[in-house]
Design a protein around this motif. Structure first.
Motif, PDB file in Angstrom:
ATOM      1  N   VAL A  51       0.844  -1.205   0.000  1.00 37.84           N
ATOM      2  CA  VAL A  51       0.000   0.000   0.000  1.00 37.84           C
ATOM      3  C   VAL A  51       0.878   1.254   0.000  1.00 37.84           C
ATOM      4  O   VAL A  51       0.632   2.199  -0.762  1.00 37.84           O
ATOM      5  N   LEU A  52       1.911   1.263   0.835  1.00 37.18           N
ATOM      6  CA  LEU A  52       2.812   2.422   0.887  1.00 37.18           C
ATOM      7  C   LEU A  52       3.524   2.620  -0.449  1.00 37.18           C
ATOM      8  O   LEU A  52       3.727   3.760  -0.889  1.00 37.18           O
ATOM      9  N   LYS A  53       3.874   1.525  -1.096  1.00 41.77           N
ATOM     10  CA  LYS A  53       4.535   1.621  -2.398  1.00 41.77           C
ATOM     11  C   LYS A  53       3.567   2.153  -3.455  1.00 41.77           C
ATOM     12  O   LYS A  53       3.928   3.014  -4.259  1.00 41.77           O
ATOM     13  N   GLU A  54       2.330   1.656  -3.454  1.00 41.42           N
ATOM     14  CA  GLU A  54       1.321   2.138  -4.401  1.00 41.42           C
ATOM     15  C   GLU A  54       0.992   3.608  -4.173  1.00 41.42           C
ATOM     16  O   GLU A  54       0.608   4.309  -5.104  1.00 41.42           O
ATOM     17  N   ALA A  55       1.162   4.073  -2.947  1.00 42.93           N
ATOM     18  CA  ALA A  55       0.931   5.479  -2.621  1.00 42.93           C
ATOM     19  C   ALA A  55       2.136   6.339  -2.994  1.00 42.93           C
ATOM     20  O   ALA A  55       2.087   7.566  -2.860  1.00 42.93           O
ATOM     21  N   GLY A  56       3.215   5.701  -3.425  1.00 44.16           N
ATOM     22  CA  GLY A  56       4.410   6.434  -3.825  1.00 44.16           C
ATOM     23  C   GLY A  56       5.287   6.874  -2.673  1.00 44.16           C
ATOM     24  O   GLY A  56       6.166   7.711  -2.843  1.00 44.16           O
ATOM     25  N   LEU A  57       5.079   6.301  -1.497  1.00 43.78           N
ATOM     26  CA  LEU A  57       5.832   6.721  -0.316  1.00 43.78           C
ATOM     27  C   LEU A  57       7.096   5.915  -0.070  1.00 43.78           C
ATOM     28  O   LEU A  57       8.019   6.406   0.575  1.00 43.78           O
ATOM     29  N   VAL A  58       7.120   4.668  -0.530  1.00 47.11           N
ATOM     30  CA  VAL A  58       8.312   3.840  -0.376  1.00 47.11           C
ATOM     31  C   VAL A  58       8.673   3.225  -1.722  1.00 47.11           C
ATOM     32  O   VAL A  58       7.849   3.154  -2.636  1.00 47.11           O
ATOM     33  N   MET A  59       9.907   2.815  -1.818  1.00 46.34           N
ATOM     34  CA  MET A  59      10.377   2.097  -2.998  1.00 46.34           C
ATOM     35  C   MET A  59      11.233   0.944  -2.509  1.00 46.34           C
ATOM     36  O   MET A  59      11.623   0.905  -1.342  1.00 46.34           O
ATOM     37  N   ASP A  60      11.491   0.008  -3.377  1.00 46.49           N
ATOM     38  CA  ASP A  60      12.287  -1.147  -2.976  1.00 46.49           C
ATOM     39  C   ASP A  60      13.278  -1.497  -4.068  1.00 46.49           C
ATOM     40  O   ASP A  60      13.140  -1.084  -5.214  1.00 46.49           O
ATOM     41  N   HIS A  61      14.292  -2.233  -3.641  1.00 44.05           N
ATOM     42  CA  HIS A  61      15.273  -2.757  -4.592  1.00 44.05           C
ATOM     43  C   HIS A  61      15.736  -4.122  -4.092  1.00 44.05           C
ATOM     44  O   HIS A  61      15.731  -4.376  -2.883  1.00 44.05           O
ATOM     45  N   PRO A  62      16.093  -4.994  -5.029  1.00 46.60           N
ATOM     46  CA  PRO A  62      16.523  -6.335  -4.621  1.00 46.60           C
ATOM     47  C   PRO A  62      17.914  -6.313  -3.988  1.00 46.60           C
ATOM     48  O   PRO A  62      18.774  -5.527  -4.371  1.00 46.60           O
ATOM     49  N   ALA A  63      18.080  -7.189  -3.012  1.00 51.74           N
ATOM     50  CA  ALA A  63      19.382  -7.423  -2.375  1.00 51.74           C
ATOM     51  C   ALA A  63      19.457  -8.915  -2.090  1.00 51.74           C
ATOM     52  O   ALA A  63      18.983  -9.376  -1.051  1.00 51.74           O
ATOM     53  N   GLY A  64      19.965  -9.661  -3.045  1.00 52.85           N
ATOM     54  CA  GLY A  64      19.967 -11.113  -2.912  1.00 52.85           C
ATOM     55  C   GLY A  64      18.549 -11.632  -3.017  1.00 52.85           C
ATOM     56  O   GLY A  64      17.837 -11.328  -3.965  1.00 52.85           O
ATOM     57  N   PRO A  73      11.828   9.592  -2.191  1.00 55.16           N
ATOM     58  CA  PRO A  73      11.954  11.045  -2.019  1.00 55.16           C
ATOM     59  C   PRO A  73      10.872  11.842  -2.758  1.00 55.16           C
ATOM     60  O   PRO A  73      10.399  12.858  -2.258  1.00 55.16           O
ATOM     61  N   ALA A  74      10.458  11.382  -3.922  1.00 55.24           N
ATOM     62  CA  ALA A  74       9.417  12.100  -4.674  1.00 55.24           C
ATOM     63  C   ALA A  74       8.089  12.067  -3.931  1.00 55.24           C
ATOM     64  O   ALA A  74       7.386  13.087  -3.845  1.00 55.24           O
ATOM     65  N   GLY A  75       7.730  10.922  -3.381  1.00 53.65           N
ATOM     66  CA  GLY A  75       6.479  10.798  -2.640  1.00 53.65           C
ATOM     67  C   GLY A  75       6.485  11.610  -1.360  1.00 53.65           C
ATOM     68  O   GLY A  75       5.500  12.273  -1.023  1.00 53.65           O
ATOM     69  N   VAL A  76       7.598  11.570  -0.646  1.00 47.73           N
ATOM     70  CA  VAL A  76       7.719  12.340   0.591  1.00 47.73           C
ATOM     71  C   VAL A  76       7.718  13.834   0.257  1.00 47.73           C
ATOM     72  O   VAL A  76       7.110  14.640   0.960  1.00 47.73           O
ATOM     73  N   GLY A  77       8.343  14.195  -0.847  1.00 42.99           N
ATOM     74  CA  GLY A  77       8.344  15.593  -1.293  1.00 42.99           C
ATOM     75  C   GLY A  77       6.947  16.087  -1.609  1.00 42.99           C
ATOM     76  O   GLY A  77       6.601  17.239  -1.315  1.00 42.99           O
ATOM     77  N   ALA A  78       6.127  15.227  -2.197  1.00 45.94           N
ATOM     78  CA  ALA A  78       4.744  15.599  -2.499  1.00 45.94           C
ATOM     79  C   ALA A  78       3.957  15.838  -1.213  1.00 45.94           C
ATOM     80  O   ALA A  78       3.155  16.781  -1.129  1.00 45.94           O
ATOM     81  N   LEU A  79       4.177  15.002  -0.199  1.00 47.27           N
ATOM     82  CA  LEU A  79       3.526  15.217   1.102  1.00 47.27           C
ATOM     83  C   LEU A  79       3.947  16.549   1.699  1.00 47.27           C
ATOM     84  O   LEU A  79       3.128  17.310   2.212  1.00 47.27           O
ATOM     85  N   ARG A  80       5.223  16.809   1.622  1.00 47.48           N
ATOM     86  CA  ARG A  80       5.749  18.064   2.163  1.00 47.48           C
ATOM     87  C   ARG A  80       5.146  19.262   1.425  1.00 47.48           C
ATOM     88  O   ARG A  80       4.778  20.260   2.043  1.00 47.48           O
ATOM     89  N   ALA A  81       5.027  19.163   0.106  1.00 49.35           N
ATOM     90  CA  ALA A  81       4.428  20.243  -0.681  1.00 49.35           C
ATOM     91  C   ALA A  81       2.976  20.470  -0.266  1.00 49.35           C
ATOM     92  O   ALA A  81       2.526  21.620  -0.164  1.00 49.35           O
ATOM     93  N   ASP A  82       2.242  19.387  -0.013  1.00 45.13           N
ATOM     94  CA  ASP A  82       0.866  19.513   0.477  1.00 45.13           C
ATOM     95  C   ASP A  82       0.832  20.266   1.799  1.00 45.13           C
ATOM     96  O   ASP A  82       0.021  21.172   1.995  1.00 45.13           O
ATOM     97  N   LEU A  83       1.715  19.871   2.714  1.00 51.31           N
ATOM     98  CA  LEU A  83       1.752  20.525   4.019  1.00 51.31           C
ATOM     99  C   LEU A  83       2.124  21.995   3.899  1.00 51.31           C
ATOM    100  O   LEU A  83       1.551  22.847   4.583  1.00 51.31           O
ATOM    101  N   GLU A  84       3.076  22.294   3.027  1.00 47.36           N
ATOM    102  CA  GLU A  84       3.471  23.690   2.810  1.00 47.36           C
ATOM    103  C   GLU A  84       2.291  24.505   2.285  1.00 47.36           C
ATOM    104  O   GLU A  84       2.065  25.635   2.710  1.00 47.36           O
ATOM    105  N   ARG A  85       1.531  23.911   1.362  1.00 44.34           N
ATOM    106  CA  ARG A  85       0.369  24.592   0.794  1.00 44.34           C
ATOM    107  C   ARG A  85      -0.676  24.845   1.887  1.00 44.34           C
ATOM    108  O   ARG A  85      -1.200  25.949   2.011  1.00 44.34           O
ATOM    109  N   PHE A  86      -0.956  23.823   2.701  1.00 47.28           N
ATOM    110  CA  PHE A  86      -1.915  23.990   3.799  1.00 47.28           C
ATOM    111  C   PHE A  86      -1.438  25.051   4.779  1.00 47.28           C
ATOM    112  O   PHE A  86      -2.208  25.887   5.242  1.00 47.28           O
TER     113      PHE A  86
END
Length: 106
Positions: A51-64, A73-86
């Motif tokens: 769910v967090l990944k579909e919301a754009g808040l987390v990403m993953d990469h393989p390690a073994g 960072p893009a998803g967290v930046g969007a949240l921050r932009a929302d908060l700044e606007r509010f």
């Protein structure tokens, strides 16, 4: 292809997802590491991460054989932009009320 987009604010409305998000904010980690720190199963953590990944808040990469999750960072930046606007709207409204009260008091 996923056509369903989860709203980031809705995703963070769940206390378990918020706890997972906070842990990943501290450091990137795998599902097993997150599950070890929470009172939920690994499959449940995986579903919350999905769910967090579909919301754009987390990403993953393989390690073994594991997948390592980190904040998107893009998803967290969007949240921050929302908060700044509010916050900007709230400050502007407060300024208008304060100026109006000042004019009426003069």
């Amino acid at each position: 292809m996923n056509t369903y987009q989860v709203d980031p604010w809705t995703a963070l409305g769940d206390p378990t997802r918020r706890a997972i998000f906070e842990r990943i904010a501290d450091r990137s980690c795998a599902v097993v590491e997150i599950a070890r720190e929470l009172p939920v199963s690994r499959p449940a953590v995986s579903q919350h991460l999905k769910v967090l990944k579909e919301a754009g808040l987390v990403m993953d990469h393989p390690a073994g054989t594991r997948r390592i999750y980190s904040l998107n960072p893009a998803g967290v930046g969007a949240l921050r932009a929302d908060l700044e606007r509010f916050w900007s709207k709230s400050l502007a409204a407060y300024k208008r009320v304060a100026e109006q009260a000042n004019e009426e008091g003069s």
